[in-house]
Scaffold this motif. Structure first.
Motif, PDB file in Angstrom:
ATOM      1  N   ILE A  90       0.843  -1.199   0.000  1.00 12.54           N
ATOM      2  CA  ILE A  90       0.000   0.000   0.000  1.00 12.54           C
ATOM      3  C   ILE A  90       0.879   1.250   0.000  1.00 12.54           C
ATOM      4  CG2 ILE A  90      -1.670   1.357   1.329  1.00 12.54           C
ATOM      5  CD1 ILE A  90      -2.824  -1.224   2.399  1.00 12.54           C
ATOM      6  N   ILE A  94       0.867   4.194  -2.708  1.00 16.19           N
ATOM      7  CA  ILE A  94       0.636   5.592  -2.364  1.00 16.19           C
ATOM      8  C   ILE A  94       1.789   6.466  -2.856  1.00 16.19           C
ATOM      9  CG2 ILE A  94       0.513   7.236  -0.438  1.00 16.19           C
ATOM     10  CD1 ILE A  94      -1.020   5.101   1.149  1.00 16.19           C
ATOM     11  N   LEU A  97       1.510   7.005  -6.545  1.00 12.99           N
ATOM     12  CA  LEU A  97       0.417   7.919  -6.864  1.00 12.99           C
ATOM     13  C   LEU A  97       0.770   9.352  -6.495  1.00 12.99           C
ATOM     14  CD1 LEU A  97      -2.703   5.794  -5.854  1.00 12.99           C
ATOM     15  CD2 LEU A  97      -2.117   6.624  -8.143  1.00 12.99           C
ATOM     16  N   MET A 100       2.990  10.816  -9.153  1.00 11.44           N
ATOM     17  CA  MET A 100       2.081  11.166 -10.249  1.00 11.44           C
ATOM     18  C   MET A 100       1.349  12.464  -9.950  1.00 11.44           C
ATOM     19  SD  MET A 100      -0.372   8.102 -11.431  1.00 11.44           S
ATOM     20  CE  MET A 100       0.310   6.617 -12.096  1.00 11.44           C
ATOM     21  N   ARG A 101       0.733  12.459  -8.792  1.00 13.00           N
ATOM     22  CA  ARG A 101      -0.096  13.579  -8.381  1.00 13.00           C
ATOM     23  C   ARG A 101       0.673  14.894  -8.431  1.00 13.00           C
ATOM     24  NH1 ARG A 101      -3.398  16.931  -5.229  1.00 13.00           N
ATOM     25  NH2 ARG A 101      -1.674  18.381  -5.357  1.00 13.00           N
ATOM     26  N   LEU A 104       1.602  15.927 -12.007  1.00 12.59           N
ATOM     27  CA  LEU A 104       0.425  16.397 -12.718  1.00 12.59           C
ATOM     28  C   LEU A 104      -0.027  17.758 -12.183  1.00 12.59           C
ATOM     29  CD1 LEU A 104      -1.471  15.543 -14.939  1.00 12.59           C
ATOM     30  CD2 LEU A 104      -2.905  14.409 -13.234  1.00 12.59           C
ATOM     31  N   ILE A 108      -0.447  21.159 -14.316  1.00 12.54           N
ATOM     32  CA  ILE A 108      -1.712  21.878 -14.354  1.00 12.54           C
ATOM     33  C   ILE A 108      -1.483  23.342 -13.968  1.00 12.54           C
ATOM     34  CG2 ILE A 108      -3.933  22.116 -13.155  1.00 12.54           C
ATOM     35  CD1 ILE A 108      -4.058  19.036 -13.068  1.00 12.54           C
ATOM     36  N   ILE A 121       1.256  20.823 -20.535  1.00 16.13           N
ATOM     37  CA  ILE A 121       0.927  19.432 -20.228  1.00 16.13           C
ATOM     38  C   ILE A 121       1.239  18.564 -21.447  1.00 16.13           C
ATOM     39  CG2 ILE A 121      -0.906  17.840 -19.528  1.00 16.13           C
ATOM     40  CD1 ILE A 121      -2.330  20.295 -18.240  1.00 16.13           C
ATOM     41  N   PHE A 125       4.455  15.706 -22.469  1.00 18.12           N
ATOM     42  CA  PHE A 125       4.263  14.335 -22.966  1.00 18.12           C
ATOM     43  C   PHE A 125       4.931  14.134 -24.319  1.00 18.12           C
ATOM     44  CE2 PHE A 125      -0.038  13.873 -20.546  1.00 18.12           C
ATOM     45  CZ  PHE A 125       0.650  13.870 -19.358  1.00 18.12           C
TER      46      PHE A 125
ATOM     47  N   MET B  55       1.434   8.773 -16.232  1.00 21.15           N
ATOM     48  CA  MET B  55       0.759   9.719 -15.339  1.00 21.15           C
ATOM     49  C   MET B  55      -0.593   9.166 -14.901  1.00 21.15           C
ATOM     50  SD  MET B  55       2.807  12.087 -14.817  1.00 21.15           S
ATOM     51  CE  MET B  55       1.648  13.084 -13.893  1.00 21.15           C
ATOM     52  N   GLY B  56      -0.871   7.942 -15.297  1.00 17.91           N
ATOM     53  CA  GLY B  56      -2.075   7.280 -14.834  1.00 17.91           C
ATOM     54  C   GLY B  56      -3.321   7.538 -15.668  1.00 17.91           C
ATOM     55  N   PHE B  57      -3.171   8.266 -16.784  1.00 20.12           N
ATOM     56  CA  PHE B  57      -4.339   8.496 -17.640  1.00 20.12           C
ATOM     57  C   PHE B  57      -4.787   7.168 -18.227  1.00 20.12           C
ATOM     58  CE2 PHE B  57      -2.619  12.834 -17.673  1.00 20.12           C
ATOM     59  CZ  PHE B  57      -3.787  13.569 -17.507  1.00 20.12           C
ATOM     60  N   ALA B  83      -6.968  17.000 -17.322  1.00 17.46           N
ATOM     61  CA  ALA B  83      -5.926  16.762 -16.323  1.00 17.46           C
ATOM     62  C   ALA B  83      -6.472  16.964 -14.911  1.00 17.46           C
ATOM     63  CB  ALA B  83      -4.735  17.681 -16.575  1.00 17.46           C
ATOM     64  N   ARG B  84      -7.306  17.968 -14.762  1.00 18.57           N
ATOM     65  CA  ARG B  84      -7.884  18.235 -13.442  1.00 18.57           C
ATOM     66  C   ARG B  84      -8.782  17.107 -12.977  1.00 18.57           C
ATOM     67  NH1 ARG B  84      -9.059  24.191 -13.860  1.00 18.57           N
ATOM     68  NH2 ARG B  84      -7.394  25.208 -12.673  1.00 18.57           N
ATOM     69  N   HIS B  86      -8.537  14.075 -13.866  1.00 19.46           N
ATOM     70  CA  HIS B  86      -7.682  12.948 -13.535  1.00 19.46           C
ATOM     71  C   HIS B  86      -7.000  13.152 -12.182  1.00 19.46           C
ATOM     72  CE1 HIS B  86      -5.180   9.514 -13.889  1.00 19.46           C
ATOM     73  NE2 HIS B  86      -4.074  10.180 -14.098  1.00 19.46           N
ATOM     74  N   LEU B  87      -6.585  14.364 -11.939  1.00 21.88           N
ATOM     75  CA  LEU B  87      -5.961  14.685 -10.651  1.00 21.88           C
ATOM     76  C   LEU B  87      -6.930  14.371  -9.502  1.00 21.88           C
ATOM     77  CD1 LEU B  87      -3.446  15.984  -9.267  1.00 21.88           C
ATOM     78  CD2 LEU B  87      -4.667  18.146  -9.336  1.00 21.88           C
ATOM     79  N   ILE B  90      -6.968  10.712  -8.893  1.00 21.42           N
ATOM     80  CA  ILE B  90      -5.758  10.288  -8.181  1.00 21.42           C
ATOM     81  C   ILE B  90      -5.885  10.638  -6.700  1.00 21.42           C
ATOM     82  CG2 ILE B  90      -3.275  10.647  -7.913  1.00 21.42           C
ATOM     83  CD1 ILE B  90      -3.098  11.174 -10.891  1.00 21.42           C
ATOM     84  N   LYS B  93      -8.088   8.265  -4.986  1.00 20.74           N
ATOM     85  CA  LYS B  93      -7.450   6.973  -4.804  1.00 20.74           C
ATOM     86  C   LYS B  93      -6.458   7.027  -3.645  1.00 20.74           C
ATOM     87  CE  LYS B  93      -7.201   4.789  -8.824  1.00 20.74           C
ATOM     88  NZ  LYS B  93      -6.676   4.414 -10.173  1.00 20.74           N
ATOM     89  N   ILE B  94      -5.690   8.102  -3.596  1.00 17.05           N
ATOM     90  CA  ILE B  94      -4.720   8.271  -2.508  1.00 17.05           C
ATOM     91  C   ILE B  94      -5.441   8.322  -1.159  1.00 17.05           C
ATOM     92  CG2 ILE B  94      -3.066   9.866  -1.443  1.00 17.05           C
ATOM     93  CD1 ILE B  94      -2.166  10.651  -4.275  1.00 17.05           C
ATOM     94  N   LEU B  97      -6.526   4.888  -0.152  1.00 18.25           N
ATOM     95  CA  LEU B  97      -5.386   4.076   0.266  1.00 18.25           C
ATOM     96  C   LEU B  97      -4.857   4.517   1.622  1.00 18.25           C
ATOM     97  CD1 LEU B  97      -3.473   3.648  -3.110  1.00 18.25           C
ATOM     98  CD2 LEU B  97      -4.508   1.838  -1.740  1.00 18.25           C
TER      99      LEU B  97
END
Lengths: 132, 132
Positions: A90, A94, A97, A100-101, A104, A108, A121, A125, B55-57, B83-84, B86-87, B90, B93-94, B97
């Motif tokens: 876990i 975390i 993530l 990533m967070r 990102l 943004i 952005i 990529f 980036m988890g997209f 992106a927002r 998706h943020l 994330i 999810k965090i 967790l």
DNA sequence: GTTGACCTTCCAGCGACTGGAGCCCTTATC
DNA sequence: GATAAGGGCTCCAGTCGCTGGAAGGTCAAC
């Protein structure tokens, strides 16, 4: 008791319970009509599974936890070790993530977000410029 | 260039690239021998996909990002909005967790982790006592 | 006897790949 | 010309943990 009642009492969908039976996590006996007949012990197992799953343990971990639970001779050290391994997973998730967070979020923050096409952005990529 | 080179240059496994073609993310032309023939633009797209995925997209988000990237008339606001969203996912999810992590960590702290069977971790998953 | 809620099995699909079988193509070496 | 290595190709199956749906059996109530 029928699967609907077991589902209500355990908080798990009936579909999930059937799946758990299919993979051998629970083994409710059958009535003459073919319906699954759940007892209190089955419901307790389902509740246990629901809680273990909600802590993110995999099905295989749940299988081990369930057998430790049933084993009166178990050492709590074994449970703790399993839990520690899972905790580490876990934490790793975390951390991933969060990286990533943060990336990102930074991107943004750099993006104007208006009607112009320039976008940090997309640029981040890119390995150069799109041709189309 | 063949798929092996495209894989090396993009950092994606050849299998993944074939999969991306299958779902229409990339469309490399074919040589007479049937081999995929990747150009610089294809490689750039693959790099883009690799970074967006990292980036988890989701694949579907990647599809949208790719079309925004290709669209010179795009508004950076559209990218930013994606992106927002998706943020926010994330972050959710965090948060989930972290709740798991804290609960589990707490339980681990309560467990003696010795050779005795008593275990607060198992107890917390129980709706009573195991019968076997 | 018929409705409707419940139960059954089985098959398919999700997301994003990954592994493997079985075959073709190319290049190098003998 | 034979052969072997190292690509490439397609297609099928599996991962994980369910979830949805079809087609049918059962049961209690009216």
């Amino acid at each position: 008791m029928n699967i609907g009642v077991a589902a209500a009492r355990s908080g798990l969908p009936a579909k999930t319970i059937r799946y758990y039976e299919e993979i051998g996590l629970v083994r409710p006996p059958r009535d003459v009509n073919g319906y699954r007949a759940f007892g209190e012990r089955d419901v307790a197992m389902l509740v246990f599974l629901g809680r273990a799953r909600s802590m993110g343990f995999s099905i295989e971990d749940c299988r081990r936890l369930l057998s430790l639970w049933a084993d009166q001779e178990r050492a709590s050290a074994d449970v703790k070790a399993l839990a520690r391994e899972h905790l580490a997973e876990i934490d790793a998730k975390i951390a991933g993530l969060r990286t990533m967070r943060d990336t990102l979020d930074h991107l943004i923050g750099q993006c104007a977000g208006d009607d112009r096409p320039d976008c940090p952005i997309l640029e981040s990529f890119s390995a150069g410029r799109p041709s189309g």
